[in-house]
Every structure is written in C-alpha cells, then in structure tokens.
Motif scaffolding. Structure first.
Motif, PDB file in Angstrom:
ATOM      1  N   VAL A 176      -2.841  -2.057   6.560  1.00 38.50           N
ATOM      2  CA  VAL A 176      -4.075  -1.281   6.444  1.00 38.50           C
ATOM      3  C   VAL A 176      -5.167  -2.186   5.879  1.00 38.50           C
ATOM      4  O   VAL A 176      -4.907  -3.021   5.000  1.00 38.50           O
ATOM      5  N   ALA A 177      -6.383  -2.035   6.401  1.00 43.16           N
ATOM      6  CA  ALA A 177      -7.522  -2.776   5.864  1.00 43.16           C
ATOM      7  C   ALA A 177      -7.695  -2.388   4.399  1.00 43.16           C
ATOM      8  O   ALA A 177      -7.634  -1.200   4.049  1.00 43.16           O
ATOM      9  N   ASP A 178      -7.895  -3.363   3.537  1.00 43.87           N
ATOM     10  CA  ASP A 178      -7.861  -3.047   2.106  1.00 43.87           C
ATOM     11  C   ASP A 178      -9.039  -2.210   1.627  1.00 43.87           C
ATOM     12  O   ASP A 178      -8.993  -1.635   0.556  1.00 43.87           O
ATOM     13  N   PHE A 179     -10.101  -2.081   2.428  1.00 42.99           N
ATOM     14  CA  PHE A 179     -11.212  -1.211   2.039  1.00 42.99           C
ATOM     15  C   PHE A 179     -10.877   0.269   2.239  1.00 42.99           C
ATOM     16  O   PHE A 179     -11.536   1.143   1.671  1.00 42.99           O
ATOM     17  N   ASN A 180      -9.845   0.563   3.025  1.00 37.43           N
ATOM     18  CA  ASN A 180      -9.544   1.934   3.421  1.00 37.43           C
ATOM     19  C   ASN A 180      -8.711   2.638   2.343  1.00 37.43           C
ATOM     20  O   ASN A 180      -7.528   2.898   2.510  1.00 37.43           O
ATOM     21  N   GLU A 181      -9.371   2.939   1.248  1.00 40.60           N
ATOM     22  CA  GLU A 181      -8.695   3.528   0.095  1.00 40.60           C
ATOM     23  C   GLU A 181      -8.108   4.900   0.406  1.00 40.60           C
ATOM     24  O   GLU A 181      -7.051   5.257  -0.117  1.00 40.60           O
ATOM     25  N   ARG A 182      -8.785   5.673   1.270  1.00 37.81           N
ATOM     26  CA  ARG A 182      -8.250   7.000   1.631  1.00 37.81           C
ATOM     27  C   ARG A 182      -6.882   6.858   2.294  1.00 37.81           C
ATOM     28  O   ARG A 182      -5.939   7.551   1.945  1.00 37.81           O
ATOM     29  N   ALA A 183      -6.783   5.936   3.261  1.00 31.69           N
ATOM     30  CA  ALA A 183      -5.513   5.744   3.965  1.00 31.69           C
ATOM     31  C   ALA A 183      -4.446   5.215   3.008  1.00 31.69           C
ATOM     32  O   ALA A 183      -3.305   5.679   3.038  1.00 31.69           O
ATOM     33  N   ILE A 184      -4.807   4.281   2.162  1.00 36.50           N
ATOM     34  CA  ILE A 184      -3.846   3.710   1.213  1.00 36.50           C
ATOM     35  C   ILE A 184      -3.272   4.810   0.319  1.00 36.50           C
ATOM     36  O   ILE A 184      -2.060   4.863   0.093  1.00 36.50           O
ATOM     37  N   LYS A 185      -4.118   5.722  -0.155  1.00 31.27           N
ATOM     38  CA  LYS A 185      -3.638   6.827  -0.995  1.00 31.27           C
ATOM     39  C   LYS A 185      -2.673   7.721  -0.222  1.00 31.27           C
ATOM     40  O   LYS A 185      -1.648   8.159  -0.763  1.00 31.27           O
ATOM     41  N   VAL A 186      -2.972   7.999   1.041  1.00 30.51           N
ATOM     42  CA  VAL A 186      -2.088   8.825   1.871  1.00 30.51           C
ATOM     43  C   VAL A 186      -0.751   8.117   2.058  1.00 30.51           C
ATOM     44  O   VAL A 186       0.315   8.727   1.921  1.00 30.51           O
ATOM     45  N   TYR A 187      -0.791   6.824   2.345  1.00 22.12           N
ATOM     46  CA  TYR A 187       0.437   6.066   2.574  1.00 22.12           C
ATOM     47  C   TYR A 187       1.284   6.027   1.304  1.00 22.12           C
ATOM     48  O   TYR A 187       2.504   6.175   1.359  1.00 22.12           O
ATOM     49  N   GLN A 188       0.635   5.839   0.161  1.00 22.89           N
ATOM     50  CA  GLN A 188       1.372   5.834  -1.105  1.00 22.89           C
ATOM     51  C   GLN A 188       1.987   7.201  -1.386  1.00 22.89           C
ATOM     52  O   GLN A 188       3.134   7.294  -1.821  1.00 22.89           O
ATOM     53  N   ARG A 189       1.244   8.250  -1.111  1.00 18.13           N
ATOM     54  CA  ARG A 189       1.770   9.608  -1.300  1.00 18.13           C
ATOM     55  C   ARG A 189       3.007   9.843  -0.438  1.00 18.13           C
ATOM     56  O   ARG A 189       3.928  10.556  -0.834  1.00 18.13           O
ATOM     57  N   ALA A 190       3.048   9.214   0.731  1.00 13.17           N
ATOM     58  CA  ALA A 190       4.190   9.344   1.638  1.00 13.17           C
ATOM     59  C   ALA A 190       5.335   8.404   1.275  1.00 13.17           C
ATOM     60  O   ALA A 190       6.338   8.358   1.981  1.00 13.17           O
ATOM     61  N   GLY A 191       5.186   7.635   0.195  1.00 16.09           N
ATOM     62  CA  GLY A 191       6.279   6.791  -0.272  1.00 16.09           C
ATOM     63  C   GLY A 191       6.166   5.317   0.070  1.00 16.09           C
ATOM     64  O   GLY A 191       7.077   4.540  -0.224  1.00 16.09           O
ATOM     65  N   PHE A 192       5.053   4.907   0.665  1.00 17.18           N
ATOM     66  CA  PHE A 192       4.855   3.483   0.962  1.00 17.18           C
ATOM     67  C   PHE A 192       4.370   2.769  -0.289  1.00 17.18           C
ATOM     68  O   PHE A 192       3.623   3.333  -1.092  1.00 17.18           O
ATOM     69  N   GLN A 193       4.824   1.519  -0.449  1.00 13.80           N
ATOM     70  CA  GLN A 193       4.406   0.687  -1.572  1.00 13.80           C
ATOM     71  C   GLN A 193       3.798  -0.603  -1.040  1.00 13.80           C
ATOM     72  O   GLN A 193       4.254  -1.136  -0.021  1.00 13.80           O
ATOM     73  N   LYS A 194       2.804  -1.097  -1.757  1.00  8.06           N
ATOM     74  CA  LYS A 194       2.179  -2.370  -1.384  1.00  8.06           C
ATOM     75  C   LYS A 194       3.187  -3.483  -1.602  1.00  8.06           C
ATOM     76  O   LYS A 194       3.795  -3.583  -2.667  1.00  8.06           O
ATOM     77  N   ILE A 195       3.368  -4.321  -0.568  1.00  4.91           N
ATOM     78  CA  ILE A 195       4.310  -5.430  -0.716  1.00  4.91           C
ATOM     79  C   ILE A 195       3.660  -6.785  -0.470  1.00  4.91           C
ATOM     80  O   ILE A 195       4.234  -7.804  -0.805  1.00  4.91           O
ATOM     81  N   ASP A 196       2.450  -6.796   0.114  1.00  4.05           N
ATOM     82  CA  ASP A 196       1.826  -8.084   0.432  1.00  4.05           C
ATOM     83  C   ASP A 196       0.353  -7.863   0.746  1.00  4.05           C
ATOM     84  O   ASP A 196      -0.058  -6.751   1.097  1.00  4.05           O
ATOM     85  N   SER A 197      -0.418  -8.919   0.616  1.00  6.05           N
ATOM     86  CA  SER A 197      -1.816  -8.958   1.056  1.00  6.05           C
ATOM     87  C   SER A 197      -1.962 -10.139   1.990  1.00  6.05           C
ATOM     88  O   SER A 197      -1.286 -11.152   1.815  1.00  6.05           O
ATOM     89  N   PHE A 198      -2.841 -10.000   2.972  1.00  5.20           N
ATOM     90  CA  PHE A 198      -3.050 -11.094   3.910  1.00  5.20           C
ATOM     91  C   PHE A 198      -4.432 -10.982   4.542  1.00  5.20           C
ATOM     92  O   PHE A 198      -5.076  -9.941   4.449  1.00  5.20           O
ATOM     93  N   GLU A 199      -4.857 -12.054   5.141  1.00  2.66           N
ATOM     94  CA  GLU A 199      -6.127 -12.089   5.871  1.00  2.66           C
ATOM     95  C   GLU A 199      -5.822 -11.988   7.355  1.00  2.66           C
ATOM     96  O   GLU A 199      -4.893 -12.639   7.836  1.00  2.66           O
ATOM     97  N   GLN A 200      -6.587 -11.154   8.058  1.00  2.43           N
ATOM     98  CA  GLN A 200      -6.352 -10.973   9.488  1.00  2.43           C
ATOM     99  C   GLN A 200      -7.642 -11.219  10.263  1.00  2.43           C
ATOM    100  O   GLN A 200      -8.700 -10.720   9.894  1.00  2.43           O
ATOM    101  N   HIS A 201      -7.527 -11.996  11.350  1.00  4.27           N
ATOM    102  CA  HIS A 201      -8.641 -12.209  12.262  1.00  4.27           C
ATOM    103  C   HIS A 201      -8.762 -10.975  13.145  1.00  4.27           C
ATOM    104  O   HIS A 201      -7.839 -10.640  13.875  1.00  4.27           O
TER     105      HIS A 201
END
Length: 154
Positions: free
Chosen positions: A113-138
């Motif tokens: 997920v694009a790191d600016f998308n805080e709404r999506a990140i919150k939904v994913y975390q609520r569903a049990g997903f955890q952040k495991i890595d950060s990366f740059e994407q073209h």
C-alpha cells in the motif's frame, strides 16, 4: 453486505479503467501509470486470478491474487470511487480475504500500500495485517514510498 465474486470480464476491465478518484487518491487512477494500465487491460479479463466484485448487479470493485513462494498469496484490490471512504473497506477486505482462502488455502497473505494511504493502512491493520517492510516503487512517473503488510493465517 453481500458480495458476489465473478471472473473479471472485458466489460469489467473497461469499467475499472474508467474509474476516476479525486484528490490524493487520484494516484490510483489507472491512467496515472501506463505500465499498470497496459498490464490490467491485457491480463485481467478472463484471468482466474482477477475477480470482479458485485453488490447486486453493480460492479463495486475487484481483487487480484498472486500465489507466491511459501504458500503466500499477494492481494491486490480496488474499490469503486463512490464507495471509497464511506466505511465499506473492512467488510470488503474481509470478503476478499475469504475468497483468497477459498481459492488458495494460503498460510499467509501479503499486500502493498502507498504509505500516504492512511485510511487503507488502518483497514488492513484492523483485518490483522502488520507492517513488515517499507520500499520505494517506480510508478505513476515517479518513485513513491510503499509499505508491505502481512497477515498470518491459522
């Protein structure tokens, strides 16, 4: 909410490509990245890994699934711009997770997920997903920070 999953058709691909998000979320407009647009246009229809999601007779989104090593499934998704930000994300994602489990019986799920998308990140975390890595994407004519998230399944 009742979701109906159907194999993605050419008509569904055309409709998803035409979706227009506004503000920061215009980042997700298909025409923002010619490579992504080409890939979706050429590969999504009639592909057993791409699924249209309907509510009654209305196309409301899609999921894509990629089986990775170690019995892990990578999930991609999109939701109709009219539904984004209206509290449907968690139930929608739960339905997509259930479909992934039905199709693949994976040991874990992963999403980016694009790191600016805080709404999506919150939904994913609520569903049990955890952040495991950060990366740059073209993508979209530039390089953007993304977060990789994972959910272990029982």
């Amino acid at each position: 909410m009742n979701y109906i999953f159907k194999q993605m058709s050419d008509q569904d691909v055309a409709r998803v490509i035409s979706w227009e998000y506004t503000g920061d979320y215009s980042f997700y407009n298909m025409d923002e990245d010619p490579e992504d647009l080409y890939e979706f246009r050429e590969e999504a229809a009639n592909n057993p890994h791409y699924w249209s999601v309907y509510r009654q007779d209305q196309l409301i989104g899609f999921f894509s699934y990629v089986l990775k090593s170690d019995n892990q499934v990578e999930i991609g998704l999109g939701m109709s711009p009219g539904l984004v930000g209206n509290g449907h994300g968690y139930e929608y994602l739960k339905a997509g997770i259930e479909k992934a489990i039905e199709l693949y019986r994976p040991s874990s799920l992963v999403m980016s997920v694009a790191d600016f998308n805080e709404r999506a990140i919150k939904v994913y975390q609520r569903a049990g997903f955890q952040k495991i890595d950060s990366f740059e994407q073209h993508t979209n004519g530039g390089v953007y920070p993304f977060i990789k998230m994972q959910k272990e399944l029982d």
